[in-house]
Design a protein around this motif. Structure first.
Motif, PDB file in Angstrom:
ATOM      1  N   MET A   1       0.848  -1.190   0.000  1.00 64.25           N
ATOM      2  CA  MET A   1       0.000   0.000   0.000  1.00 64.25           C
ATOM      3  C   MET A   1       0.882   1.239   0.000  1.00 64.25           C
ATOM      4  O   MET A   1       1.732   1.402   0.861  1.00 64.25           O
ATOM      5  N   THR A   2       0.668   2.075  -0.982  1.00 64.82           N
ATOM      6  CA  THR A   2       1.553   3.216  -1.184  1.00 64.82           C
ATOM      7  C   THR A   2       0.758   4.511  -1.267  1.00 64.82           C
ATOM      8  O   THR A   2      -0.465   4.504  -1.458  1.00 64.82           O
ATOM      9  N   SER A   3       1.476   5.617  -1.152  1.00 63.09           N
ATOM     10  CA  SER A   3       0.889   6.940  -1.350  1.00 63.09           C
ATOM     11  C   SER A   3       1.844   7.754  -2.206  1.00 63.09           C
ATOM     12  O   SER A   3       3.066   7.590  -2.120  1.00 63.09           O
ATOM     13  N   LYS A   4       1.287   8.609  -3.030  1.00 64.38           N
ATOM     14  CA  LYS A   4       2.100   9.437  -3.924  1.00 64.38           C
ATOM     15  C   LYS A   4       1.509  10.824  -4.002  1.00 64.38           C
ATOM     16  O   LYS A   4       0.302  10.977  -4.183  1.00 64.38           O
ATOM     17  N   ARG A   5       2.352  11.830  -3.848  1.00 68.39           N
ATOM     18  CA  ARG A   5       1.874  13.203  -4.000  1.00 68.39           C
ATOM     19  C   ARG A   5       1.758  13.509  -5.483  1.00 68.39           C
ATOM     20  O   ARG A   5       2.728  13.414  -6.228  1.00 68.39           O
ATOM     21  N   ILE A   6       0.558  13.876  -5.924  1.00 64.06           N
ATOM     22  CA  ILE A   6       0.344  14.139  -7.350  1.00 64.06           C
ATOM     23  C   ILE A   6       0.233  15.627  -7.650  1.00 64.06           C
ATOM     24  O   ILE A   6       0.258  16.018  -8.825  1.00 64.06           O
ATOM     25  N   ALA A   7       0.107  16.459  -6.626  1.00 64.28           N
ATOM     26  CA  ALA A   7       0.040  17.904  -6.858  1.00 64.28           C
ATOM     27  C   ALA A   7       0.418  18.634  -5.575  1.00 64.28           C
ATOM     28  O   ALA A   7       0.148  18.158  -4.469  1.00 64.28           O
ATOM     29  N   LEU A   8       1.064  19.787  -5.748  1.00 59.91           N
ATOM     30  CA  LEU A   8       1.346  20.680  -4.622  1.00 59.91           C
ATOM     31  C   LEU A   8       1.036  22.101  -5.069  1.00 59.91           C
ATOM     32  O   LEU A   8       1.629  22.612  -6.014  1.00 59.91           O
ATOM     33  N   TYR A   9       0.054  22.701  -4.408  1.00 58.38           N
ATOM     34  CA  TYR A   9      -0.319  24.087  -4.704  1.00 58.38           C
ATOM     35  C   TYR A   9       0.339  24.977  -3.653  1.00 58.38           C
ATOM     36  O   TYR A   9       0.001  24.913  -2.476  1.00 58.38           O
ATOM     37  N   PRO A  10       1.320  25.803  -4.072  1.00 59.28           N
ATOM     38  CA  PRO A  10       2.159  26.514  -3.099  1.00 59.28           C
ATOM     39  C   PRO A  10       1.473  27.732  -2.497  1.00 59.28           C
ATOM     40  O   PRO A  10       0.475  28.244  -3.014  1.00 59.28           O
ATOM     41  N   CYS A  11       2.037  28.188  -1.387  1.00 61.30           N
ATOM     42  CA  CYS A  11       1.616  29.468  -0.819  1.00 61.30           C
ATOM     43  C   CYS A  11       2.323  30.593  -1.576  1.00 61.30           C
ATOM     44  O   CYS A  11       3.252  30.367  -2.346  1.00 61.30           O
ATOM     45  N   SER A  12       1.881  31.809  -1.347  1.00 57.70           N
ATOM     46  CA  SER A  12       2.519  32.988  -1.952  1.00 57.70           C
ATOM     47  C   SER A  12       3.682  33.454  -1.075  1.00 57.70           C
ATOM     48  O   SER A  12       3.791  33.061   0.089  1.00 57.70           O
ATOM     49  N   LYS A 555       3.865  10.151   5.696  1.00 59.36           N
ATOM     50  CA  LYS A 555       4.730  10.787   6.697  1.00 59.36           C
ATOM     51  C   LYS A 555       5.141  12.189   6.258  1.00 59.36           C
ATOM     52  O   LYS A 555       5.461  12.419   5.093  1.00 59.36           O
ATOM     53  N   GLY A 556       5.105  13.130   7.199  1.00 61.69           N
ATOM     54  CA  GLY A 556       5.512  14.503   6.912  1.00 61.69           C
ATOM     55  C   GLY A 556       4.666  15.171   5.847  1.00 61.69           C
ATOM     56  O   GLY A 556       5.170  15.957   5.037  1.00 61.69           O
ATOM     57  N   ALA A 557       3.361  14.893   5.853  1.00 58.83           N
ATOM     58  CA  ALA A 557       2.471  15.411   4.805  1.00 58.83           C
ATOM     59  C   ALA A 557       2.287  16.920   4.883  1.00 58.83           C
ATOM     60  O   ALA A 557       1.984  17.555   3.872  1.00 58.83           O
ATOM     61  N   GLY A 558       2.491  17.501   6.061  1.00 58.12           N
ATOM     62  CA  GLY A 558       2.314  18.947   6.212  1.00 58.12           C
ATOM     63  C   GLY A 558       3.309  19.523   7.195  1.00 58.12           C
ATOM     64  O   GLY A 558       3.084  19.483   8.410  1.00 58.12           O
ATOM     65  N   GLY A 586      -2.165  22.917   5.706  1.00 57.14           N
ATOM     66  CA  GLY A 586      -1.849  23.233   7.093  1.00 57.14           C
ATOM     67  C   GLY A 586      -1.027  24.477   7.283  1.00 57.14           C
ATOM     68  O   GLY A 586      -1.188  25.471   6.572  1.00 57.14           O
ATOM     69  N   ALA A 587      -0.073  24.379   8.227  1.00 59.63           N
ATOM     70  CA  ALA A 587       0.636  25.555   8.730  1.00 59.63           C
ATOM     71  C   ALA A 587       1.494  26.241   7.686  1.00 59.63           C
ATOM     72  O   ALA A 587       1.769  27.439   7.797  1.00 59.63           O
ATOM     73  N   ASP A 588       1.960  25.507   6.660  1.00 59.00           N
ATOM     74  CA  ASP A 588       2.847  26.130   5.673  1.00 59.00           C
ATOM     75  C   ASP A 588       2.099  26.823   4.543  1.00 59.00           C
ATOM     76  O   ASP A 588       2.725  27.384   3.639  1.00 59.00           O
ATOM     77  N   GLY A 589       0.758  26.809   4.578  1.00 60.76           N
ATOM     78  CA  GLY A 589      -0.040  27.511   3.573  1.00 60.76           C
ATOM     79  C   GLY A 589      -0.125  26.806   2.235  1.00 60.76           C
ATOM     80  O   GLY A 589      -0.700  27.353   1.289  1.00 60.76           O
ATOM     81  N   CYS A 590       0.449  25.609   2.124  1.00 62.02           N
ATOM     82  CA  CYS A 590       0.413  24.851   0.869  1.00 62.02           C
ATOM     83  C   CYS A 590      -0.656  23.770   0.925  1.00 62.02           C
ATOM     84  O   CYS A 590      -0.952  23.229   1.993  1.00 62.02           O
ATOM     85  N   VAL A 591      -1.229  23.457  -0.234  1.00 63.77           N
ATOM     86  CA  VAL A 591      -2.196  22.365  -0.352  1.00 63.77           C
ATOM     87  C   VAL A 591      -1.552  21.243  -1.146  1.00 63.77           C
ATOM     88  O   VAL A 591      -1.001  21.467  -2.234  1.00 63.77           O
ATOM     89  N   ARG A 592      -1.618  20.035  -0.611  1.00 64.64           N
ATOM     90  CA  ARG A 592      -1.058  18.869  -1.291  1.00 64.64           C
ATOM     91  C   ARG A 592      -2.169  17.881  -1.608  1.00 64.64           C
ATOM     92  O   ARG A 592      -3.062  17.672  -0.778  1.00 64.64           O
TER      93      ARG A 592
END
Length: 601
Positions: A1-12, A555-558, A586-592
């Motif tokens: 069972m795996t997970s993969k980040r497919i998008a990261l929408y950054p903060c300004s 792990k370390g998702a946010g 979360g706290a870093d203003g980015c959406v994953r």
């Protein structure tokens, strides 16, 4: 069972009024700092952006190496880190303590070997060193106050220029770098200095609204640009790749493009900047918007890239590819995960926004989204804008949830209230202090600081308490109720998650206690076969309801903590595997956005 980040929408980028924000560009990417995070933003597709979270303190500046393979970033404690921008692991090549205070700017030499860091310090205001070893490559001296900017000539013989609050520019020879002369052309703070890529000239700008050109080899003053000057402090300048022009950004809200040979103004736009790629200019607004200009077209930005500047505190999905996220400054953004357009993928929601932190968000089956804020108002988003109407809450709202009949329930500091069509239809003043609310079907669950969940039913007019679930180990901080109201999932401040049958109040044994800090958000999948949890410990877990013992860890998702999680669309089967898409913020203003292989039976 795996997970993969497919998008990261950054903060300004983080902005401070009256202070320059440093941007650096390499091809179609821009790097900047916000909080403890360094963001590499893709100007063509925001979802392909990346972040670096290796700093323990707030970052101040980041610069690409000329090769583009490495990035140097510095924080407020004077620590510089050099890290790999190509590999996914972003391995740190070197970490050096160069100043005793905040680093304001960094500059690489043309060989990507040497770096000069400048800023504030007790014994010195600048330090020149090798990127590989940290060994000194000269001395940066001649200033009596904080240095704001530095630039190194890319060609040999190397030269360096530094700009300071002592109203002067110091010209250094190298290598090793040593003091050559002090240039006193400006009468106020010098905000920025930059060598052109060809090395023939460098330019300086300052708080006196003046622009000067100098010889790149000798440091002699060549000219002052006086054609249609700025009317406010000039914060930054950046050169075109061919060194024939450069542009300046000012607090008079204009961006101006200058011809070096003719010493004339070429174009002005009304809007900190950097030249990206061959033709694009990027400037930064106080709101954090990145404005992309093309000198060949029009007098307005060709596109405006928007994103949160502060921590994301609430989020809700509206379909399989779209969702909203609200931040700590009261702004709400709409995201389209299926869009590859950099300006359409993330947009600020129109209408009257909250004036303070967005504390809760929930979407009804009709697609309407309801938000609550610390400005003590409940607002409604329809389409991509807030409707004009809003309703004040009885007490400061902490959480919102929506039942199947589109009644909005708000858990406040001292009350629980029901709102329908912008009218308060019911209010409850419980003996305990509510902390969170969840709803599904006609079941409304209210978690409290009494460490219990109170289960109610809603008949359209009245809330009726049916039962109180077992006492938890800590304050109830997150709740999720299945769409049919049959299951309740609760999370608490101790990092423990519990699952209950809502009709009987029976506890379903789970041992879902793998988080090590407060549970901040919970969400049930559709159909309700899995639960996703986000926590202050920066991790996400996906739990199986079909096989209680199985889970998937992201792990370390946010970095800094996950404040909200949600499912994007329904659970689906791909190549015989059960898959699901999850968003976290979360706290870093980015959406994953994550693609997760879900644990099964």
């Amino acid at each position: 069972m795996t997970s993969k980040r497919i998008a990261l929408y950054p903060c300004s980028p983080d902005t401070v009024r009256g202070t320059s924000t440093k941007l650096s560009a390499s091809k179609d990417k821009v790097v900047y700092a916000n909080g403890k995070t360094v963001i590499i933003r893709d100007l063509k597709n925001a979802a392909l952006s990346t972040t670096f979270s290796g700093h323990a303190y707030n970052t101040a500046v980041a610069r690409f190496s000329p090769s583009g393979f490495y990035c140097a970033s510095a924080d407020i404690t004077g620590t510089v880190k050099i890290w790999d921008t190509i590999g996914e692991d972003q391995s740190v090549k070197g970490e050096y303590k160069v100043l005793s205070g905040k680093v304001n700017d960094l500059a690489w030499d043309g060989e990507s070997k040497r770096i000069i860091a400048v800023g504030d310090g007790r014994e010195k205001f600048g330090h020149a060193f090798l990127a590989d070893s940290g060994s000194s490559t000269g001395q940066i001296s001649g200033h009596s106050k904080v240095i704001n900017a530095v630039s190194i000539r890319y060609q040999r013989p190397f030269r360096a220029a530094t700009a300071s609050d002592d109203n002067s520019i110091v010209f250094h020879q190298g290598v090793p770098f040593k003091y050559d002369k002090t240039i006193r052309t400006h009468t106020k703070f010098v905000q920025d200095v930059q060598f052109g890529p060809s090395g023939d000239h460098f330019a300086s700008v300052g708080s006196d609204s003046k622009i000067f050109l100098y010889d790149g080899k000798t440091g002699e003053t060549v000219a002052e640009l006086t054609d249609s000057p700025h009317k406010g402090t000039i914060m930054s300048c950046s050169w075109s790749p061919d060194s024939k022009s450069f542009f300046t950004t000012s607090l008079d809200c204009t961006v101006r493009l200058w011809d070096v040979e003719a010493r004339k103004l070429l174009q002005a736009w009304t809007s900190a900047g950097v030249w990206s790629g061959i033709s694009d200019l990027v400037s930064l607004s106080m709101s954090g918007d990145l404005n992309v200009f093309d000198p060949r077209t029009g007098d307005k930005p060709t596109r405006v890239l928007q994103a949160p500047q502060k921590a994301i505190t609430a989020a809700s999905s509206t379909s399989s590819g779209t969702f909203f996220a609200g931040s700590a400054d009261g702004r709400v953004f709409s995201y389209d995960a299926d869009s590859t357009s950099p300006s359409d993928a993330v947009q600020l929601v129109g209408g009257t926004l909250h004036t303070s932190l967005v504390s809760g968000m929930a979407t009804a089956s009709s697609g309407k989204t309801f938000t609550a804020g610390y400005d003590d108002h409940i607002r409604e988003i329809e389409g991509s804008a807030y409707t004009p109407a809003s309703i004040p809450s009885l007490s400061q709202p902490k959480s919102v949830a929506v039942t199947s009949d589109e009644t909005v329930f708000v858990a406040g500091v001292t009350s629980v209230e029901a709102i329908r069509n912008n009218q308060r239809v019911f209010e409850l003043k419980p003996s305990y202090a509510p902390s969170v609310v969840g709803a599904g079907g006609n079941v409304v669950a209210v978690g409290g600081e009494d460490k219990r969940v109170h289960v109610h039913t809603w008949n359209g007019n009245t809330l009726t308490e049916k039962r109180v679930l077992l006492e938890s180990e800590g304050t109830i901080t997150a709740l999720a109720v299945s769409s049919d109201g049959a299951l309740i999932v609760q999370g608490n401040s101790a990092g423990k998650i519990a699952l209950y049958h809502s009709q009987t109040g029976e506890l379903i044994p789970t041992r879902w206690d793998w988080h090590t800090a407060r549970i901040s958000s919970l969400a049930l999948s559709s159909p309700p076969t899995h639960v996703v949890s986000g926590s202050l410990d920066t991790n996400i877990y996906v739990w199986s309801l079909e096989n209680i013992s199985k889970r998937v860890l992201v792990k370390g998702a946010g970095p800094g903590g996950v404040n909200c999680v949600a499912w994007l669309g329904d659970v689906h089967v791909t190549d015989g595997k059960k898959m699901g898409r999850i968003l976290s913020a979360g706290a870093d203003g980015c959406v994953r956005v994550w693609e997760v292989e879900l644990p099964g039976k």
